[in-house]
Enzyme design. Structure first.
Site, PDB file in Angstrom:
ATOM      1  N   PHE A 126      46.668  33.037  49.439  1.00  0.00           N
ATOM      2  CA  PHE A 126      45.902  31.887  49.911  1.00  0.00           C
ATOM      3  C   PHE A 126      46.666  30.610  49.569  1.00  0.00           C
ATOM      4  CE2 PHE A 126      42.482  28.738  49.948  1.00  0.00           C
ATOM      5  CZ  PHE A 126      41.906  29.037  51.178  1.00  0.00           C
ATOM      6  N   ASP A 197      42.813  36.342  41.399  1.00  0.00           N
ATOM      7  CA  ASP A 197      41.957  35.463  42.180  1.00  0.00           C
ATOM      8  C   ASP A 197      40.865  36.327  42.809  1.00  0.00           C
ATOM      9  OD1 ASP A 197      40.751  33.954  44.217  1.00  0.00           O
ATOM     10  OD2 ASP A 197      42.564  32.822  44.639  1.00  0.00           O
ATOM     11  N   TYR A 222      30.948  29.803  45.930  1.00  0.00           N
ATOM     12  CA  TYR A 222      30.247  29.384  47.151  1.00  0.00           C
ATOM     13  C   TYR A 222      30.404  30.374  48.304  1.00  0.00           C
ATOM     14  CZ  TYR A 222      34.954  27.480  48.145  1.00  0.00           C
ATOM     15  OH  TYR A 222      36.299  27.320  48.308  1.00  0.00           O
ATOM     16  N   LYS A 223      31.136  31.452  48.113  1.00  0.00           N
ATOM     17  CA  LYS A 223      31.250  32.463  49.166  1.00  0.00           C
ATOM     18  C   LYS A 223      30.144  33.507  48.970  1.00  0.00           C
ATOM     19  CE  LYS A 223      36.293  31.816  49.433  1.00  0.00           C
ATOM     20  NZ  LYS A 223      36.339  30.911  50.585  1.00  0.00           N
ATOM     21  N   ARG A 371      37.922  36.170  61.843  1.00  0.00           N
ATOM     22  CA  ARG A 371      37.411  36.864  60.667  1.00  0.00           C
ATOM     23  C   ARG A 371      35.885  36.989  60.735  1.00  0.00           C
ATOM     24  NH1 ARG A 371      39.214  34.455  55.094  1.00  0.00           N
ATOM     25  NH2 ARG A 371      37.673  32.912  55.766  1.00  0.00           N
TER      26      ARG A 371
END
Length: 412
Positions: A126, A197, A222-223, A371
Site C-alpha cells: 500500500f 500492517d 475505519y474499515k 474491488r
C-alpha cells in the site's frame, strides 16, 4: 447445479451472524460492498456520541478526563481490540493514524537492530507504507535502504542485512493473504524484526499476533472495524520489546508522568510510551462503538462466512456473466484471500460508477481494478445475488459507453 436467488435466501436463513446486521445503519435498497474502505455506521454511534457531547463534555467538561476515564481510553480500547487480533492486554494502544504508527514502529524496530541497514517490503505494498518507509529512513542516523520484492520472494530475500520486514497481511489490491507465522519465523531466524500492517485483515480474519510472536503491528479501525471515517488507528508492540523500544514522536502523552511536566522526556514503562499527543476523544468513542459490534462474535464464524461470501460472488459471476471481459485477480482458492474479490476490467472506473448509481457500492483502484469487499457482520447472501444481477445488467448494457461515468471523482 446453478445457484438462484432462492438458494441465496436459504443461505441467509442458516447464517449464524444474521443477528449482527441490526447493529448497523444501512440505507434501504443499498448493497454496500466497500467495507474494505469504510465500514458501515454502528447503530449505537448516535447515542454514544450524544452521551459524550451532552454529559461528558457539556456538563462535566475537563473533569471527564478522570470521571469518564478519557485518559485511559486509548489503552482500554487497545485491550478490547487485542481480543480480535490475538494480543494479550497491555500490547496495543489506539491512537493517531496508521501512517504515524507505522513511522513509530519502523524507527523503533530499526533502533533495536542498529547494526543492520535494510528494510524489506513487498513490491506493490500500500502506498502509504512505502512513503512512510522512505520518510522513516531519512530520519535514521545511519544509511538505510529499502528493498522491495514480489510477495513470493520475501522469504528468499531475507539475509543478515535486513533489520526490519514491513508487510501487509492482506494485499490491498488482490486480497491475497500473506503467511504471518511463516514470514515472522523466517525473519526471526536471521535476526530481523517484522511489522505487520493489518488494515485489510483485522475484523475479518482470525489473527494471532502473540502466537506468531509478531514484533510490531499497525492498522486502521475505519474499515472492517466500523469505527468511522478517519477514526484513530492502533499500534501493537509485543511485550518482549516494550521496555527497550523507543519511538521518535516523544509527545507528552507518552511520558511516564505527563502531569509532572518535566523538561526532559521519560517514556512510560508500558505500551503508553507509543502515544504522542492528546488523543481525540470523540473519535475514540467511534472506535468503541465499532469494537462493540464484535463483543459476542466468533472470529471463526466471521472467517467462514467471509470465505462463503467470496466464493458465492465468484461463482455467481462465472454463472451469470460468462463471456464478459472481467478478469479475476488474486488467489484462485478463497481460503487464500481476505474478505474481498477483485476484478480487472478495461472500463472498470466507469462500470463501478454505474454500479454505485444503481445502489451497488464497491470501489476502484487505478488503472483498471474493481474491488468488492464483504463485511460478514452485515452483508447477506441475497445481497450477493442482487449485486451480481446488477453487474450483469450493466455489462449487457455496456454502460461504460456513457460519458457521465467517466468523470473522475477525487476519491475512487
Amino acid at each position: 447445479m446453478p445457484l438462484d436467488q432462492a438458494g441465496c435466501q436459504q443461505l441467509d436463513c442458516g447464517d449464524p451472524l444474521a443477528y449482527c446486521r441490526g447493529r448497523f445503519e444501512l440505507p434501504d435498497g443499498l448493497i454496500y460492498l466497500d467495507g474494505n474502505s469504510l465500514g458501515a455506521m454502528p447503530s449505537s454511534m448516535r447515542q454514544v456520541m450524544q452521551q459524550t457531547l451532552d454529559k461528558e463534555w457539556a456538563d462535566d467538561l475537563i473533569q471527564s478526563w478522570n470521571k469518564a476515564d478519557w485518559a485511559q481510553l486509548s489503552q482500554t480500547l487497545g485491550n478490547q481490540l487485542g481480543r480480535l487480533v490475538g494480543a494479550d492486554e497491555g500490547q496495543i494502544v489506539v491512537c493517531d493514524t496508521t501512517s504515524a504508527n507505522l513511522y513509530k514502529a519502523i524507527r523503533a524496530a530499526c533502533d533495536l537492530r542498529p547494526e543492520r541497514h535494510v528494510i524489506l517490503t513487498q513490491r506493490n505494498n500500500f502506498p502509504t507504507d512505502l512513503y512512510i518507509i522512505e520518510g522513516a529512513m531519512s530520519g535514521i542516523a545511519r544509511a538505510m535502504r529499502c528493498e522491495s520484492v514480489d510477495q513470493q520472494n520475501i522469504l528468499s530475500a531475507l539475509d543478515e542485512r535486513v533489520a526490519v520486514v514491513v508487510v501487509s497481511h492482506v494485499d490491498y489490491k488482490t486480497g491475497e493473504i500473506l503467511p504471518m507465522l511463516e514470514i515472522t519465523e523466517a525473519a526471526h531466524r536471521i535476526g530481523a524484526l517484522v511489522i505487520w500492517d493489518l488494515c485489510h485483515s483485522a475484523g475479518v480474519l482470525p489473527i494471532e499476533l502473540d502466537q506468531c510472536e509478531v514484533d510490531f503491528a499497525v492498522g486502521c479501525t475505519y474499515k472492517y472495524l466500523n469505527a468511522g471515517p478517519g477514526a484513530p488507528a492502533y499500534i501493537y508492540v509485543t511485550s518482549r520489546h516494550i521496555e527497550q523500544a523507543r519511538q521518535p514522536l516523544s509527545g507528552w502523552w507518552g511520558h511516564a508522568e505527563p502531569f509532572a511536566f518535566e523538561d526532559g522526556f521519560r517514556p512510560a514503562a508500558d505500551i503508553g510510551r507509543f502515544l504522542c499527543g492528546t488523543q481525540p476523544v470523540l473519535a475514540l468513542k467511534g472506535v468503541a462503538c465499532g469494537l462493540d459490534t464484535y463483543t459476542d462474535v466468533s472470529m471463526q464464524e466471521v472467517r467462514e462466512k467471509s470465505i462463503d461470501l467470496c466464493e458465492l460472488f465468484v461463482r455467481l459471476l462465472a454463472q451469470e456473466c460468462s463471456g464478459s471481459e472481467l478478469k479475476l485477480v488474486g488467489p484462485k482458492l478463497n481460503e487464500q484471500r481476505g474478505s474481498q474479490v477483485s476484478f480487472r476490467f478495461k472500463h472498470g472506473y466507469a462500470l463501478m460508477q454505474a454500479l454505485i448509481e444503481r445502489g451497488v457500492v464497491g470501489d476502484f483502484r487505478t488503472p483498471d481494478l474493481m474491488r468488492f469487499g464483504f463485511s460478514p457482520l452485515y452483508i447477506r447472501y441475497e445481497d450477493i445475488w442482487d449485486a451480481v444481477q446488477c453487474l450483469k445488467t450493466c455489462l449487457q448494457q455496456k454502460v461504460w459507453l456513457q460519458d457521465k461515468y467517466h468523470q473522475r471523482l477525487p476519491v475512487t
